[in-house]
Design a protein around this motif. Sequence first.
Motif, PDB file in Angstrom:
ATOM      1  N   ALA A 268      89.430  23.707  10.337  1.00 55.75           N
ATOM      2  CA  ALA A 268      88.984  23.662   8.950  1.00 55.75           C
ATOM      3  C   ALA A 268      90.189  23.510   8.047  1.00 55.75           C
ATOM      4  O   ALA A 268      91.254  24.083   8.303  1.00 55.75           O
ATOM      5  N   GLY A 269      90.016  22.748   6.969  1.00 56.94           N
ATOM      6  CA  GLY A 269      91.063  22.682   5.960  1.00 56.94           C
ATOM      7  C   GLY A 269      91.225  24.033   5.287  1.00 56.94           C
ATOM      8  O   GLY A 269      90.353  24.912   5.381  1.00 56.94           O
ATOM      9  N   LYS A 270      92.359  24.228   4.626  1.00 59.66           N
ATOM     10  CA  LYS A 270      92.610  25.463   3.888  1.00 59.66           C
ATOM     11  C   LYS A 270      93.454  25.135   2.666  1.00 59.66           C
ATOM     12  O   LYS A 270      94.170  24.125   2.656  1.00 59.66           O
ATOM     13  N   LEU A 271      93.341  25.961   1.634  1.00 60.27           N
ATOM     14  CA  LEU A 271      94.091  25.752   0.395  1.00 60.27           C
ATOM     15  C   LEU A 271      93.964  24.290  -0.056  1.00 60.27           C
ATOM     16  O   LEU A 271      92.855  23.862  -0.369  1.00 60.27           O
ATOM     17  N   VAL A 272      95.056  23.503  -0.060  1.00 61.52           N
ATOM     18  CA  VAL A 272      94.936  22.155  -0.637  1.00 61.52           C
ATOM     19  C   VAL A 272      93.971  21.249   0.136  1.00 61.52           C
ATOM     20  O   VAL A 272      93.518  20.231  -0.389  1.00 61.52           O
ATOM     21  N   SER A 273      93.665  21.612   1.357  1.00 60.13           N
ATOM     22  CA  SER A 273      92.692  20.796   2.108  1.00 60.13           C
ATOM     23  C   SER A 273      91.355  21.525   2.299  1.00 60.13           C
ATOM     24  O   SER A 273      90.527  21.093   3.103  1.00 60.13           O
ATOM     25  N   GLU A 274      91.172  22.638   1.583  1.00 61.90           N
ATOM     26  CA  GLU A 274      89.899  23.344   1.708  1.00 61.90           C
ATOM     27  C   GLU A 274      88.775  22.409   1.295  1.00 61.90           C
ATOM     28  O   GLU A 274      88.899  21.653   0.335  1.00 61.90           O
ATOM     29  N   GLY A 275      87.697  22.450   2.067  1.00 62.80           N
ATOM     30  CA  GLY A 275      86.580  21.562   1.782  1.00 62.80           C
ATOM     31  C   GLY A 275      86.452  20.449   2.807  1.00 62.80           C
ATOM     32  O   GLY A 275      85.438  19.760   2.866  1.00 62.80           O
ATOM     33  N   TRP A 276      87.480  20.289   3.609  1.00 57.24           N
ATOM     34  CA  TRP A 276      87.433  19.308   4.694  1.00 57.24           C
ATOM     35  C   TRP A 276      87.377  20.025   6.045  1.00 57.24           C
ATOM     36  O   TRP A 276      87.879  21.132   6.175  1.00 57.24           O
ATOM     37  N   ILE A 277      86.770  19.380   7.021  1.00 58.10           N
ATOM     38  CA  ILE A 277      87.023  19.769   8.401  1.00 58.10           C
ATOM     39  C   ILE A 277      87.507  18.535   9.168  1.00 58.10           C
ATOM     40  O   ILE A 277      87.215  17.394   8.788  1.00 58.10           O
ATOM     41  N   PHE A 278      88.256  18.800  10.198  1.00 55.15           N
ATOM     42  CA  PHE A 278      88.912  17.756  10.972  1.00 55.15           C
ATOM     43  C   PHE A 278      88.556  17.943  12.444  1.00 55.15           C
ATOM     44  O   PHE A 278      88.689  19.046  12.975  1.00 55.15           O
ATOM     45  N   CYS A 279      88.076  16.875  13.069  1.00 60.28           N
ATOM     46  CA  CYS A 279      87.732  16.943  14.496  1.00 60.28           C
ATOM     47  C   CYS A 279      88.367  15.774  15.229  1.00 60.28           C
ATOM     48  O   CYS A 279      88.199  14.614  14.820  1.00 60.28           O
ATOM     49  N   ASN A 280      89.050  16.074  16.297  1.00 62.86           N
ATOM     50  CA  ASN A 280      89.568  15.023  17.157  1.00 62.86           C
ATOM     51  C   ASN A 280      88.447  14.398  17.972  1.00 62.86           C
ATOM     52  O   ASN A 280      87.342  14.925  18.051  1.00 62.86           O
ATOM     53  N   SER A 281      88.787  13.317  18.623  1.00 63.19           N
ATOM     54  CA  SER A 281      87.859  12.733  19.596  1.00 63.19           C
ATOM     55  C   SER A 281      88.655  12.004  20.665  1.00 63.19           C
ATOM     56  O   SER A 281      89.833  11.690  20.471  1.00 63.19           O
ATOM     57  N   PHE A 282      88.020  11.821  21.813  1.00 67.75           N
ATOM     58  CA  PHE A 282      88.587  10.938  22.841  1.00 67.75           C
ATOM     59  C   PHE A 282      87.433  10.172  23.461  1.00 67.75           C
ATOM     60  O   PHE A 282      86.283  10.311  23.033  1.00 67.75           O
ATOM     61  N   ASN A 283      87.747   9.307  24.397  1.00 69.99           N
ATOM     62  CA  ASN A 283      86.746   8.386  24.945  1.00 69.99           C
ATOM     63  C   ASN A 283      86.024   7.624  23.846  1.00 69.99           C
ATOM     64  O   ASN A 283      84.801   7.438  23.910  1.00 69.99           O
ATOM     65  N   THR A 284      86.778   7.179  22.826  1.00 70.65           N
ATOM     66  CA  THR A 284      86.176   6.216  21.893  1.00 70.65           C
ATOM     67  C   THR A 284      85.945   4.891  22.617  1.00 70.65           C
ATOM     68  O   THR A 284      85.309   3.992  22.085  1.00 70.65           O
ATOM     69  N   GLU A 285      86.454   4.809  23.869  1.00 76.02           N
ATOM     70  CA  GLU A 285      86.159   3.640  24.716  1.00 76.02           C
ATOM     71  C   GLU A 285      84.697   3.627  25.167  1.00 76.02           C
ATOM     72  O   GLU A 285      84.186   2.625  25.661  1.00 76.02           O
ATOM     73  N   ARG A 286      84.046   4.786  25.019  1.00 74.71           N
ATOM     74  CA  ARG A 286      82.655   4.934  25.476  1.00 74.71           C
ATOM     75  C   ARG A 286      82.515   4.618  26.968  1.00 74.71           C
ATOM     76  O   ARG A 286      81.561   3.978  27.408  1.00 74.71           O
ATOM     77  N   ALA A 287      83.514   5.110  27.740  1.00 75.38           N
ATOM     78  CA  ALA A 287      83.458   4.941  29.200  1.00 75.38           C
ATOM     79  C   ALA A 287      82.326   5.794  29.756  1.00 75.38           C
ATOM     80  O   ALA A 287      82.025   6.874  29.231  1.00 75.38           O
ATOM     81  N   THR A 288      81.682   5.286  30.803  1.00 71.79           N
ATOM     82  CA  THR A 288      80.539   6.011  31.382  1.00 71.79           C
ATOM     83  C   THR A 288      80.739   6.306  32.866  1.00 71.79           C
ATOM     84  O   THR A 288      79.797   6.651  33.573  1.00 71.79           O
ATOM     85  N   GLY A 289      81.966   6.149  33.340  1.00 75.51           N
ATOM     86  CA  GLY A 289      82.267   6.586  34.700  1.00 75.51           C
ATOM     87  C   GLY A 289      82.112   5.500  35.745  1.00 75.51           C
ATOM     88  O   GLY A 289      81.643   4.407  35.471  1.00 75.51           O
ATOM     89  N   ALA A 290      82.525   5.852  36.969  1.00 73.64           N
ATOM     90  CA  ALA A 290      82.515   4.902  38.084  1.00 73.64           C
ATOM     91  C   ALA A 290      81.116   4.700  38.645  1.00 73.64           C
ATOM     92  O   ALA A 290      80.842   3.720  39.302  1.00 73.64           O
ATOM     93  N   GLY A 291      80.228   5.675  38.350  1.00 70.87           N
ATOM     94  CA  GLY A 291      78.864   5.549  38.840  1.00 70.87           C
ATOM     95  C   GLY A 291      78.711   6.018  40.270  1.00 70.87           C
ATOM     96  O   GLY A 291      79.687   6.345  40.954  1.00 70.87           O
TER      97      GLY A 291
END
Lengths: 682, 682
Positions: A268-291
């Motif tokens: 969560a943001g705080k003080l000057v960034s209060e009001g925002w939340i920040f979330c990372n992500s991975f697999n923006t490749e949308r990989a679905t595995g070897a199957g």
Amino acid sequence: MVRRSTSNVGRRKLLFTIGVLVAVLALVAASCNGDDDDGGGDASASAGDINTRREAAGLQPLTDAQLEAAALTYLPSGEIDPYIMFASGGHAGQMFVIGMPSMRLLKTIGVFTPEPWQGWGFGNEGTDAVLAQGDVGDQEIRWADTHHPALSETAGEYDGQFVFINDKANARVAVIDLRDFETKQIVKNPIAINDHGGTFVTPDTEWIIEGGQYATPHGWEFAPIESYDDEYKGMVTFWKFDRASGRIDENQSFALELPPYWQDLCDAGKLVSEGWIFCNSFNTERATGAGEDGSGENFEAGASARDNDYMHIIDIDKAVAAAQGGKTFDVNGFPVVGLQTLIDDGIMYFIPEPKSPHGVDVTPGGEYMVVSGKLDPHVTVYSIEKAEQAIANQDWVPDEYSGVPVLNFDSVMEAQVELGLGPLHTQFDDKGYGYTSLFLDSTVARWSLGPPYQDDGWKLEGAIPVNYNIGHLAAAEGDTVSPDGKYVVALNKWSIDRFFHPGPLLPQNFQLIDISAEPDTAPDTAGMQLLYDMPIGMGEPHYAQIIKADKLAPFDVYPEIGFDPATMAVDPNAPTAGTERVERNGNEVEIWQTAVRSHYTPDRITVKAGDHVIWHLTNIDTSIDATHGYALPSYNVTLSLEPGETGTFEFDATDSGVFPFYCTEFCSALHLEMAGYFLVEP
Amino acid sequence: MVRRSTSNVGRRKLLFTIGVLVAVLALVAASCNGDDDDGGGDASASAGDINTRREAAGLQPLTDAQLEAAALTYLPSGEIDPYIMFASGGHAGQMFVIGMPSMRLLKTIGVFTPEPWQGWGFGNEGTDAVLAQGDVGDQEIRWADTHHPALSETAGEYDGQFVFINDKANARVAVIDLRDFETKQIVKNPIAINDHGGTFVTPDTEWIIEGGQYATPHGWEFAPIESYDDEYKGMVTFWKFDRASGRIDENQSFALELPPYWQDLCDAGKLVSEGWIFCNSFNTERATGAGEDGSGENFEAGASARDNDYMHIIDIDKAVAAAQGGKTFDVNGFPVVGLQTLIDDGIMYFIPEPKSPHGVDVTPGGEYMVVSGKLDPHVTVYSIEKAEQAIANQDWVPDEYSGVPVLNFDSVMEAQVELGLGPLHTQFDDKGYGYTSLFLDSTVARWSLGPPYQDDGWKLEGAIPVNYNIGHLAAAEGDTVSPDGKYVVALNKWSIDRFFHPGPLLPQNFQLIDISAEPDTAPDTAGMQLLYDMPIGMGEPHYAQIIKADKLAPFDVYPEIGFDPATMAVDPNAPTAGTERVERNGNEVEIWQTAVRSHYTPDRITVKAGDHVIWHLTNIDTSIDATHGYALPSYNVTLSLEPGETGTFEFDATDSGVFPFYCTEFCSALHLEMAGYFLVEP
């Protein structure tokens, strides 16, 4: 005195000089016999004697630094640890309460997993009801993978009132009340089957944030993997916390529909960034595995193909406005703000980040978001001011897949600092330094923050080795607007050769590091000093928060006789001294019983096989530590009743026979006599 | 060097003298900068600096004795504890493995209570089967009140192969294999519903002894309390241990029918008393409580009316002869030697002991049995030689109620030593001293044994305070024929003001005491020195045994890929690299899957709702600490697979949907990517 001086074998140049002084001072030293206030005889603390005695005990001699570390982590009997660490239990499903700097386990709090010592989930109706809140559909889930504890905050400071924690395995969040260190509520996420990016709180704990992990169709409905792009979703959930009731208000909570990128950690943001939340992500490749047939690309490769993933930055007020404005659709009856609304209403933006990051951490003043791409040797620092400017300037391009505006990296990035291999998470101190865990290097790197923290910052100061493979790290008061800067704890995943091996399942290793000195005081470790190794042989903590002990105000005993922890109020139906009785109504037998050192009243109860038994039990002792347990053989029932506490359990007396019940907490010299007979007539 | 000398504020008489020497040595000390091997700068271990730094850290200054205690219990990173303590978990139902002298928890072993971190009882068939052995009739009992761990012995010495423990609540005994520190077997006592006097082993571990506690009709059948004298029974059970298979052989085990006195603790004879076992008892008054209407006398009063209770002394060979000779009757199919046979065959005798004793402990040489009547200030010492003589002389009178011969107290008693209030248990060292816990005084008393240990013995040497209310105590190698004499651990029941209060349920307090010095070295504590306080915030240990670490030889990893801990052999059906597959047979789906850093093969599996799934999973990593977990949402399944280990779980895929499975042990930089999808089509 002088015998101590002779001890320091590391200082050979001095030995002759010392030798002479020994001769002189030995006479004087002899005169001080009996002056010791330690009852341990003459000069018992002499470092010379210490290493002699260590040798006699089969221990290796201590170096100066080791002796100092020993002294800085030792609390004599009765001295109270100034800091308390709340560590997740990982797949133990619990939370650990650890005193610092002694690194002693003070309590394992039963959260998602039944734990009989504290009577958690073994018949006590109050505890069983909390655990049942965590069921998934009709499945009883009685374990969890707890990841990220979050202490409640007021104005960005830990306030010591509550601690929250998530379950990655089944996307659940638990609320623990720090008056009695007991779990009061479990909520199951209605749209996601697993999570990771939680729990984190906003600076006044209005919201408890739970981010997702592995994308699934919302409501974990079935959809074929081939429809991943269309039907699989990410999420972040805003749980509304009602401080007055000490519970999450599910009716005021909501979630956001995110792209099927695997959201990871949030802050969560705080003080000057209060009001925002920040979330990372991975697999923006949308990989679905070897199957199943292995023909595809497995996740470790598929999810690491692109150079960048996306930090999600989310405007809390706009998200709340959309949710409260009804711009939602329902999933399992839970309101979800759709992805297009997030775009249309300017609720969410992306910022490119080095691929597969594992932590986003906001600086104490809120100015910067620090991200480590675990396959990149740098930490990347983003400015919230620059991000807001980029948003104002519409300095973005839409994400090809989702359409979410992707802010211009160069416009938002403040600095990159090369630290080493496998950077994961960052914590902060009170002197303008960041501390980043390096999984592959097995070190904690110390680096300087730029303005307003240091004029000439964004530089690596150095690192200290840790053993081994650190995941998270935790700093004292580390997630507040004013970290303490005394300690950092390395949460190491592998211990390998640090401890005796209790079989092939090794403990984790928490290492306590003193960060109070400036880097130039010990250049080879950038001023950091390793103080203590604490094996963790009862779970795999992922994250921890550390609070000043004097911010906590737990009950010593429950405030009144007949107190029910489930309601945190007196139960008017609780047995008390003089109201003990047994009432029979057809085949229902209701018992009001009290426990006091050293007997139960009544101590003998007879029912008929098949009777339904409702058993109320109050511990009417009021002195601290006068806990009474209760055990009933063959019925899988055990309670722990702290002073003043009342509890109720119900069961059908299906088995006829004679069943001695007894107190499981050694409560007095006549504890063994604190027993009774429960007789079930055929 | 010298700055250390200035620290000792406790020695005022020396300060002036030191002051002068400081001036002299300071110059020399200055020249040693850089000679430190600690990387912490100059003279960092100076006790002066230490207390200055402690003050800066909000800690109180250390006395000499406290600094010494700190140094004698501190293990620098990587130094291995020379002793390992196995402590019961009390009503946690587990066992704790603790390194000594650092007093760090190395592992919680799942025994009677499911524990997900180690995959104990959450789907893994091998672990579920062991837990199911502990069911009572059709009742699933998934907790226990573990009391007395017993390490396996060879010729009276701990051999480090196995450890056993009892469950007081439901009269069960567990077998733990110390190759992998996992529980391999649970046996439910067929005749008793609760126990206490176990586990204790004979000197070569042929027998594991389990004594009873609260008398009930055998087989816990119903009998009205009014028929207590006729139908309620005590017991002691002889479990035959088969070292080759590492299992109790229930078919060669048997029990003895005892009077309905509440048998308490037992110990096995050794050396000169080998062949005997000794069990205390209380409530020889046969009190039955105040009753439902409270008209009677409650147990704490009723069971304390007589001045004496009875030690049961039992001839093992004669008991075995009677059992193998068929002089038994069956209870739930289990052979029981009747009380009259015990009398007729000279199998059991009684010896009067001060009322309500709580411990009988045999001296290392086996010459004496030491008993503490907890309401009597003495320890009473009996001679086995005198007992055998009294038996030969028929120097007895029959017990009025049971007819068991009661040996003449004066003929059998060797000595009584007044120690203080509330004596409970006694341990021994290598120097001829006994150590007795005093619950009411909150002390450990040290006293001298008579011949052959000391010529002028049977005297109290003194005591050391403990905090607070000690129950058992444990000495290093304390129950062997050759105790080590280095340490005693006080298992204190109340901690009150020793630690931060984590709510009203306080931890217990283990206190480590150094007993290596002779009494005259510190007369006020009889030479004993308190070294460390260890809070126990995860259970209530009752007893512990302490073994030299070098006697243990646990696996670092499982010896071969596909190893099944349930059989301690390779499972020929275990998945291995290259044999991964999914086979479908009607509505049964069988999966052979492997786990390796950082992926599962296969990583995606689709079944139909209602399919029965049989899932085999092998961790094919072979390096130490490369454990992989496995979590499956919504199915209450979690496994922990150590290197080489294989496991199987089965379930009906009742819920359709998409369920990501993943590794719960942080195993590599790409650990988060170690996941897959389990899809259940509607």
